[in-house]
Design an enzyme around this catalytic site. Structure first.
Site, mmCIF file in Angstrom:
data_model
loop_
_atom_site.group_PDB
_atom_site.id
_atom_site.type_symbol
_atom_site.label_atom_id
_atom_site.label_comp_id
_atom_site.label_asym_id
_atom_site.label_seq_id
_atom_site.Cartn_x
_atom_site.Cartn_y
_atom_site.Cartn_z
ATOM 1 N N HIS A 15 52.806 31.608 34.115
ATOM 2 C CA HIS A 15 52.376 31.424 35.503
ATOM 3 C C HIS A 15 52.712 29.996 35.950
ATOM 4 C CE1 HIS A 15 50.006 35.205 35.548
ATOM 5 N NE2 HIS A 15 49.862 34.934 34.259
ATOM 6 N N GLU A 74 23.095 41.738 37.711
ATOM 7 C CA GLU A 74 23.203 41.732 36.249
ATOM 8 C C GLU A 74 24.462 41.027 35.762
ATOM 9 O OE1 GLU A 74 20.917 45.468 37.454
ATOM 10 O OE2 GLU A 74 22.776 44.474 38.086
ATOM 11 N N HIS A 88 53.958 33.453 41.221
ATOM 12 C CA HIS A 88 52.627 33.539 40.606
ATOM 13 C C HIS A 88 52.724 33.776 39.103
ATOM 14 C CE1 HIS A 88 48.338 34.717 40.283
ATOM 15 N NE2 HIS A 88 48.795 35.525 39.355
ATOM 16 N N HIS A 141 19.537 56.501 34.176
ATOM 17 C CA HIS A 141 18.836 55.377 33.567
ATOM 18 C C HIS A 141 18.695 55.511 32.052
ATOM 19 C CE1 HIS A 141 18.026 54.301 37.631
ATOM 20 N NE2 HIS A 141 17.107 53.409 37.357
#
Length: 698
Positions: A32, A434, A277, A496
């Protein structure tokens, strides 16, 4: 321009860094080059003029932290570590991305000195930097809270360079929202807004107003525009330096400096293109750049002696800066002997003497969920461990992660009727974020020696996984408290109820999973976790109450169960066959250990000598010597049963071809937890039947 005098030699150093990057990628045949080229003057300004660091000591407590969030542009940092004398050698550029080279494809923690974290996955660097800023403030509160702002040896900045890809990743939205909420004024982010990614112009997918977004988060937003009306680049170093100085002066808000620039400047054809890039520029383009910058177009890896002598003066300048800091630190140590003693203990990685005596033993308690046992253990240890802090992603009451009586880590004005906030508080509130929680924990651990934990339901570890994997890759001791660990959580249903979660997490190298079976094992799990200083640990805990086992003080013997302190071995003989020579071994973990014990009683009454092995941590058991593992699971006993309310996959190596598993191999349902266990066959009867099957196969 205050404090910074940008000389011709500084500019020559920046241009040298550009061409080292271009030549290194060309020589490697890939990489890069574009971003390291256009960011070369930014990095030179930071490393040579702005940041406080010591090229000879990567662990200096007083250093500023630098994180290259767009890690694919690693040459941005590598060139500065060479020019400044941080340990990168000239020939290293000729081996970029090759086996054994310190210059990996992305900067990697512990692989190269002065790299603060691994920053391959986009967004992780910026999000983790928020954790660095959390830690800086908490550590200042721990060691020097009364000092005026800027007057403490624990005052320093965290600098980040980030790119368009970082700003697009969702984790940076979560973490940046928290950074603004927390008013982390010592966090300074330079956003390289070149609007180019692998798919070229980012307008195809990214058109939001980043400045307004970050202002809404509560950040100070500054803009430095190096693009003229004609689209040509003019690198105004003075403007950028003044923006950084403004950022340093705003201590009530983090700062985002939006730098408008062109990727691969000053390449005549490759700048501002997607090709620059992630692809080598080609020899013709590199020759053209060298001609523009007055370098020999036919030479490669050019570093002029005068330039290197100039940039290597950084070490001498920083010796003076460090000497002044050391004087301040010595004055603090003399003024604060108790706090210095605490710092010394943390630096040594030690726990207070007699810490084991503080652990709850749950004697007289018939049943307790391991999540509640964990909460009791946290609160038993907290008074002795001021370095222990943590909280939850909006599930504190369910995760039992609150330190009772402690204030919350947040500005005072964010206090609520439930929580009292204080900037140096030790209860963390991540909100329903989270992923950011996991990255912030990484930053806290990487920054210093405090121990931070974060909690949520085990099912939602999926949201955390990229940052958890990165913690494992860096081998750092982050602590995750994952509760509601099986289908037994009940009526919330299959969304869950974790089934595959344990298997997926155990697949991550260096991550230790601990699933304790009762209150005593839970207390020992916390102690063993805090004694570890390498690798992240997940404490996997039950929602439902579990029997507190009556144990002896040593190894298992007869009907006396082994002490919970054996947890540190990962797996151990919890209950021995009454004859001492087992014919079948039941291996269980977590809430299923009590089922194995009940099954053992029946099997023994049937005349089958049965051993129960508690295995709270497969990883720690596998790390034990072969002699120990063979004693616990002797090869001569091939009748074996694993018992766990999850996939059986990770138990196969312990079972051989004749073993059987009592497991859950499909998604859950919505029902009472006890009924769920019965419906899915997680019962004593199922364990007995599996033992009969395994015995019959032998």
């Amino acid at each position: 321009m205050p404090n910074v005098i940008w000389t011709d030699l500084d500019q020559r150093a920046a241009d040298t860094a550009r061409l080292l990057a271009a030549d290194a990628v060309e020589n490697a045949g890939g990489g890069h080059p574009g971003t390291p080229m256009s960011l070369a003057p930014v990095a030179t300004l930071l490393y040579q003029h702005i940041m406080r660091h010591d090229p000879a000591d990567q662990d200096w407590l007083g250093r500023d932290r630098f994180i290259l969030s767009n890690g694919h542009a690693g040459l941005t940092q590598y060139t500065q570590l060479f020019l400044g004398g941080f340990g990168v050698e000239f020939d290293d550029f000729k081996h970029l991305r090759q086996w054994g080279s310190p210059l990996a494809g992305h900067p990697e923690y512990r692989h190269l000195a002065h790299v603060e974290m691994t920053t391959g996955p986009l967004g992780q660097g910026l999000a983790t930097a928020v954790g660095f800023a959390y830690a800086q403030r908490y550590e200042r509160g721990l060691f020097d809270p009364e000092a005026e702002e800027g007057a403490s040896p624990f005052d320093h900045y965290t600098y980040v360079i980030a790119g368009d890809g970082d700003l697009q990743e969702g984790i940076t939205s979560e973490a940046s929202s928290l950074a603004g909420h927390q008013q982390l004024g010592r966090l300074i982010v330079i956003y390289d807004a070149n609007q180019i990614s692998i798919e070229d112009d980012t307008n195809i997918a990214f058109t939001e107003d980043v400045a307004e977004r970050y202002e809404a988060y509560g950040w100070q937003v500054l803009e430095v525009n190096w693009l003229g009306e004609d689209g040509k680049v003019t690198e105004d170093i003075d403007d950028l330096a003044e923006a950084i100085e403004t950022a340093q002066g705003e201590l009530a808000r983090p700062t985002l400096i939006i730098l408008k620039n062109h990727i691969a400047f000053p390449a005549p054809h490759a700048q501002n293109t997607g090709a620059a890039h992630g692809s080598a520029l080609g020899s013709d383009e590199i020759r053209a750049i060298k001609e523009l910058l007055d370098f020999d177009p036919e030479a490669t890896f050019q570093v002029e002696d005068e330039v290197l002598a100039h940039t290597r003066q950084l070490g001498e300048r920083m010796r003076e800066v460090r000497a002044a800091w050391e004087a301040d630190f010595a004055a603090w140590a003399e003024r604060e002997p108790e706090r210095k003693e605490l710092l010394d203990r943390l630096e040594a990685g030690e726990l207070p003497e007699g810490i084991e005596d503080a652990l709850p033993d749950f004697a007289g308690t018939a049943k307790v969920s391991t999540r509640k046992a964990s909460g009791k253990t946290i609160n038993a240890l907290a008074p002795l461990l001021p370095e222990l802090w943590g909280g939850s992603a909006d599930l504190a009451g369910s995760n039992n992660t609150t330190i009772d009586g402690a204030k919350s880590f947040a500005p005072v004005e964010h206090s609520t009727s439930t929580w009292t906030a204080e900037p140096y508080g030790r209860v963390l509130h991540f909100g329903i974020r989270e992923h950011a929680m996991a990255a912030i924990l990484n930053g806290i651990v990487l920054h210093g020696k405090t121990r931070a934990f974060g909690g949520t339901f085990l099912m939602f570890s999926d949201y955390m996984r990229p940052a958890v994997r990165l913690a494992a890759l860096m081998n750092i001791p982050a602590i995750y408290v994952w509760t509601h660990d099986s289908i037994a959580l009940g009526g919330d249903g299959p969304t869950h109820q974790p089934v595959e979660s344990l298997t997926a997490l155990r697949a991550i190298p260096n991550l230790t999973i601990i699933r304790p079976s009762d209150g005593a094992e839970t207390a020992q799990a916390w102690l063993a976790t805090l004694q570890q200083h390498e690798g992240p640990i997940g404490l996997v805990l039950s929602r439902q109450d579990l029997p507190v086992l009556e144990r002896g003080e040593g190894d298992a013997s007869g009907d006396t169960l082994a002490a919970a302190s054996n947890l540190a071995k990962g797996g151990y003989i919890l209950a021995e066959a009454r004859s001492g020579a087992p014919e079948v071994i039941l291996i269980a973990t977590g809430s299923e250990v009590s089922l194995a014990l009940d099954a053992r009683a029946v099997l023994e009454d049937e005349g089958t000598p049965t051993r129960v092995v508690a295995m709270p941590s497969q990883e720690w058991f596998l790390a034990q010597p072969e002699e120990y593992r063979s004693a616990v699971l002797p090869a001569s006993v091939t009748a074996r049963v694993s018992v766990e309310a999850g996939l059986a996959l990770t138990w196969a190596p312990f079972l051989g071809t004749r073993g059987r598993s009592v497991s859950v191999e499909t998604f859950g349902a919505s029902a009472d937890g006890g009924e769920m266990l019965r419906r899915y066959g997680i019962t004593t009867e199922a364990v007995i039947e599996a033992a009969h099957d395994s015995l019959a196969a032998n």
